[in-house]
Design a protein around this motif. Structure first.
Motif, PDB file in Angstrom:
ATOM      1  N   ASN A  40     -57.443 -23.057  20.926  1.00 49.32           N
ATOM      2  CA  ASN A  40     -56.625 -22.963  19.716  1.00 49.32           C
ATOM      3  C   ASN A  40     -56.515 -24.367  19.132  1.00 49.32           C
ATOM      4  O   ASN A  40     -55.906 -25.246  19.754  1.00 49.32           O
ATOM      5  N   PHE A  41     -57.129 -24.575  17.985  1.00 50.31           N
ATOM      6  CA  PHE A  41     -57.070 -25.879  17.326  1.00 50.31           C
ATOM      7  C   PHE A  41     -55.819 -25.907  16.456  1.00 50.31           C
ATOM      8  O   PHE A  41     -55.744 -25.211  15.445  1.00 50.31           O
ATOM      9  N   LYS A  42     -54.819 -26.705  16.857  1.00 48.92           N
ATOM     10  CA  LYS A  42     -53.528 -26.710  16.168  1.00 48.92           C
ATOM     11  C   LYS A  42     -53.532 -27.666  14.981  1.00 48.92           C
ATOM     12  O   LYS A  42     -53.970 -28.807  15.097  1.00 48.92           O
ATOM     13  N   ILE A  43     -53.020 -27.168  13.853  1.00 51.19           N
ATOM     14  CA  ILE A  43     -52.838 -27.969  12.646  1.00 51.19           C
ATOM     15  C   ILE A  43     -51.335 -28.129  12.423  1.00 51.19           C
ATOM     16  O   ILE A  43     -50.613 -27.148  12.201  1.00 51.19           O
ATOM     17  N   TYR A  44     -50.843 -29.364  12.486  1.00 50.53           N
ATOM     18  CA  TYR A  44     -49.425 -29.653  12.286  1.00 50.53           C
ATOM     19  C   TYR A  44     -49.180 -29.992  10.817  1.00 50.53           C
ATOM     20  O   TYR A  44     -50.013 -30.623  10.162  1.00 50.53           O
ATOM     21  N   GLY A  45     -48.032 -29.579  10.285  1.00 53.32           N
ATOM     22  CA  GLY A  45     -47.717 -29.859   8.901  1.00 53.32           C
ATOM     23  C   GLY A  45     -46.447 -29.151   8.451  1.00 53.32           C
ATOM     24  O   GLY A  45     -45.755 -28.503   9.254  1.00 53.32           O
ATOM     25  N   PRO A  46     -46.155 -29.213   7.156  1.00 54.99           N
ATOM     26  CA  PRO A  46     -44.932 -28.587   6.606  1.00 54.99           C
ATOM     27  C   PRO A  46     -45.135 -27.092   6.366  1.00 54.99           C
ATOM     28  O   PRO A  46     -45.229 -26.620   5.241  1.00 54.99           O
ATOM     29  N   TRP A  47     -45.191 -26.322   7.456  1.00 57.23           N
ATOM     30  CA  TRP A  47     -45.493 -24.894   7.380  1.00 57.23           C
ATOM     31  C   TRP A  47     -44.217 -24.049   7.319  1.00 57.23           C
ATOM     32  O   TRP A  47     -43.189 -24.405   7.872  1.00 57.23           O
ATOM     33  N   THR A  48     -44.360 -22.879   6.701  1.00 58.92           N
ATOM     34  CA  THR A  48     -43.348 -21.825   6.746  1.00 58.92           C
ATOM     35  C   THR A  48     -44.033 -20.537   7.170  1.00 58.92           C
ATOM     36  O   THR A  48     -45.055 -20.150   6.587  1.00 58.92           O
ATOM     37  N   ALA A  49     -43.492 -19.880   8.194  1.00 57.47           N
ATOM     38  CA  ALA A  49     -44.090 -18.646   8.694  1.00 57.47           C
ATOM     39  C   ALA A  49     -43.683 -17.468   7.817  1.00 57.47           C
ATOM     40  O   ALA A  49     -42.564 -17.410   7.291  1.00 57.47           O
ATOM     41  N   TYR A  50     -44.618 -16.508   7.676  1.00 55.89           N
ATOM     42  CA  TYR A  50     -44.373 -15.282   6.918  1.00 55.89           C
ATOM     43  C   TYR A  50     -44.677 -14.084   7.806  1.00 55.89           C
ATOM     44  O   TYR A  50     -45.591 -14.102   8.626  1.00 55.89           O
ATOM     45  N   ASN A  51     -43.876 -13.032   7.600  1.00 54.38           N
ATOM     46  CA  ASN A  51     -44.084 -11.775   8.314  1.00 54.38           C
ATOM     47  C   ASN A  51     -43.798 -10.635   7.353  1.00 54.38           C
ATOM     48  O   ASN A  51     -42.696 -10.550   6.798  1.00 54.38           O
ATOM     49  N   GLY A  52     -44.779  -9.778   7.130  1.00 53.56           N
ATOM     50  CA  GLY A  52     -44.611  -8.687   6.192  1.00 53.56           C
ATOM     51  C   GLY A  52     -44.404  -9.149   4.767  1.00 53.56           C
ATOM     52  O   GLY A  52     -43.770  -8.465   3.971  1.00 53.56           O
ATOM     53  N   GLY A  53     -44.920 -10.351   4.439  1.00 48.66           N
ATOM     54  CA  GLY A  53     -44.793 -10.883   3.086  1.00 48.66           C
ATOM     55  C   GLY A  53     -43.526 -11.669   2.834  1.00 48.66           C
ATOM     56  O   GLY A  53     -43.337 -12.196   1.737  1.00 48.66           O
ATOM     57  N   SER A  54     -42.650 -11.780   3.844  1.00 48.98           N
ATOM     58  CA  SER A  54     -41.381 -12.500   3.656  1.00 48.98           C
ATOM     59  C   SER A  54     -41.322 -13.718   4.564  1.00 48.98           C
ATOM     60  O   SER A  54     -41.778 -13.672   5.716  1.00 48.98           O
ATOM     61  N   PRO A  55     -40.760 -14.834   4.068  1.00 43.99           N
ATOM     62  CA  PRO A  55     -40.631 -16.027   4.919  1.00 43.99           C
ATOM     63  C   PRO A  55     -39.638 -15.782   6.046  1.00 43.99           C
ATOM     64  O   PRO A  55     -38.602 -15.152   5.861  1.00 43.99           O
ATOM     65  N   VAL A  56     -39.974 -16.289   7.226  1.00 44.31           N
ATOM     66  CA  VAL A  56     -39.097 -16.092   8.384  1.00 44.31           C
ATOM     67  C   VAL A  56     -38.651 -17.418   8.984  1.00 44.31           C
ATOM     68  O   VAL A  56     -37.944 -17.415   9.989  1.00 44.31           O
ATOM     69  N   GLY A  57     -39.069 -18.561   8.405  1.00 40.40           N
ATOM     70  CA  GLY A  57     -38.585 -19.853   8.903  1.00 40.40           C
ATOM     71  C   GLY A  57     -39.684 -20.885   9.014  1.00 40.40           C
ATOM     72  O   GLY A  57     -40.871 -20.568   9.056  1.00 40.40           O
ATOM     73  N   GLY A  58     -39.263 -22.151   9.063  1.00 42.07           N
ATOM     74  CA  GLY A  58     -40.203 -23.252   9.185  1.00 42.07           C
ATOM     75  C   GLY A  58     -40.776 -23.367  10.582  1.00 42.07           C
ATOM     76  O   GLY A  58     -40.101 -23.071  11.579  1.00 42.07           O
TER      77      GLY A  58
END
Length: 455
Positions: A319-337
């Motif tokens: 798993n090649f990890k990319i670090y950055g200012p990400w926000t996770a999405y689930n079902g089209g809705s944001p669920v947190g940074g």
């Protein structure tokens, strides 16, 4: 021209070629051999290094058995790459690369101890795909998918070796390396839109781009080591062993715009991550390796060398990890940074088997040939995640020769052909949707020329 000046010019040329190259490779993204002797032997040199190029990179103990000499190698690498991003098979642009190497060895510090090493373009990988996708809206421009990668490795290898006695030689190399990497896998689609002008709003097509775009080159620097041993059982049989540690690199960093890895279709639609513009980073170490070899001389003129190698790709490209200012999405809705996302490349560890043979035709001509097999580190069911890393080839044959020209000069040539291999994923494996499954095809050819000088 003085010998020191010749060596200086060769080092400068090697650095210039290496920085501009993006060489494809055969065992994962590692070349089967450094220098044209090693290529001609199919990479089977850990028990039979014969010049400073093959010794410092494959088994530094071999330096202790060499006369003072230098060698410069230039190789032309020609990979053929094809892929299917979901909308038909296309080829990659830019199919010619340069692979440089220079090495030397000389006595140092006392009887039986030598110093050597080299500067090498050791490995690399790259693709450049652009695929047009028919517009989904009549009268609007076609969409297009882009897939791009560039990984370059340059390595300096100062080495020291010692002949312990008539049977045993040992050596060590400090691997000082630089790597450059950049990636892109995006889809740009056009949709109805409105832009504001000084004369008011205008309705016009607007391009919307999704995917990962870290295409600005980034450099990282690393260090590792190699330990090697050669044991001469008798005049006919020699055993070789090499351990290469990982090369531990500083992080790669990219200043990049917005990123969007949220799946648009399939069972994971609406899930993924989005990133704002800012700094992204990732660490790409080079894998540890172990190699064992056996060299046999049935006669003084005939050499047979076999080798087995294990390359720990799973430790660096699972798993090649990319670090950055990400926000996770689930079902089209944001669920947190979140701090990072993992690209599921899922490379497996690789087993490599090689055999090479050399015959001294007379006092000035040697001929050789070899075969190299490397197990595929990429599974067919994961090819959709590796279209920009398509290291899928397995079988290579090689041919080479050396001419001893007199006055210490020698010329070595080698040719390699890597047979084409295709991996095709299951339905729905294409990264941008599309009606066709993802696939990747790779075949390779190379030709190299090496000049050596015995001091």
């Amino acid at each position: 021209m003085k010998k020191s000046r010749i060596l200086g010019v060769a080092v400068a040329a090697t650095l210039a070629m290496g920085i501009s190259s993006s060489a494809f490779a055969t065992n994962g993204y590692q070349l089967i051999g450094i220098g044209q002797y090693a290529v001609g032997m199919g990479g089977a040199v850990v028990a039979a290094p014969d010049d400073p190029l093959s010794a410092a990179i494959s088994n530094p103990a071999g330096l202790a058995l060499l006369a003072p000499q230098a060698a410069f190698s230039a190789e032309i690498f020609n990979p053929t790459r094809k892929t299917n991003l979901g909308f038909g098979e296309i080829g990659s642009h830019t199919n010619i690369y340069g692979v440089p190497a220079i090495g030397w060895v000389a006595p140092a510090f006392g009887d039986g101890i030598v110093f050597g090493g080299g500067v090498y373009g050791t490995s690399g990988l790259g693709v450049n795909y652009l695929q047009q996708v028919p517009s989904q809206i009549p009268g609007y421009p076609n969409s297009y998918a882009q897939a791009f990668s560039s990984i370059n490795f340059m390595q300096m290898a100062p080495s020291i070796a010692m002949k312990v006695d008539h049977h045993l030689a040992v050596g060590a190399t400090l691997n000082i390396a630089a790597e450059q990497a950049s990636f892109q896998q995006t889809m740009t689609e056009y949709a109805p839109g409105t832009i504001q002008t000084q004369n008011g709003p205008i309705n016009m097509p607007v391009g919307l781009t999704g995917g990962l775009n870290l295409s600005s080159p980034s450099w990282a620097y690393g260090v590792g080591f190699t330990l090697g041993a050669l044991y001469k059982v008798n005049d006919m049989v020699t055993l070789g062993f090499t351990y290469k540690s990982p090369i531990w690199f500083t992080p790669l960093t990219w200043q990049a715009g917005a990123q969007n890895t949220v799946a648009q279709s399939g069972p994971n639609a609406g899930s993924g991550a989005m990133g704002t513009s800012g700094q992204y980073s990732g660490r790409l170490n080079y894998p540890q390796q172990v190699a064992l070899g056996l060299a046999i001389r049935p006669t003084k003129s005939w050499l047979i060398s076999v080798e087995g190698q294990w390359i720990n790709w799973a430790s660096t490209l699972n798993n090649f990890k990319i670090y950055g200012p990400w926000t996770a999405y689930n079902g089209g809705s944001p669920v947190g940074g979140i701090s990072d996302i993992a690209l599921p490349t899922h490379w497996k560890n690789q087993w490599v088997a090689s055999i090479g043979t050399q015959y001294d035709v007379n006092n000035w001509l040697q001929v050789r040939m070899g075969y190299n097999y490397g197990s595929n580190p990429i599974a067919a069911n994961n090819i959709g995640n590796n279209l920009i890393f398509p290291a899928v080839v397995e079988n290579a044959i090689t041919f080479g020769s050396t001419q001893k020209l007199g006055m210490g000069w020698k010329l070595t040539e080698a040719y390699m052909h890597e047979f084409g291999n295709t991996l095709t994923g299951s339905a729905g494996s294409s990264p941008f949707g599309g009606a066709m499954p993802a696939s990747a095809t790779l075949a390779e050819n190379s030709f190299g020329l090496q000049v050596g000088y015995d001091f």
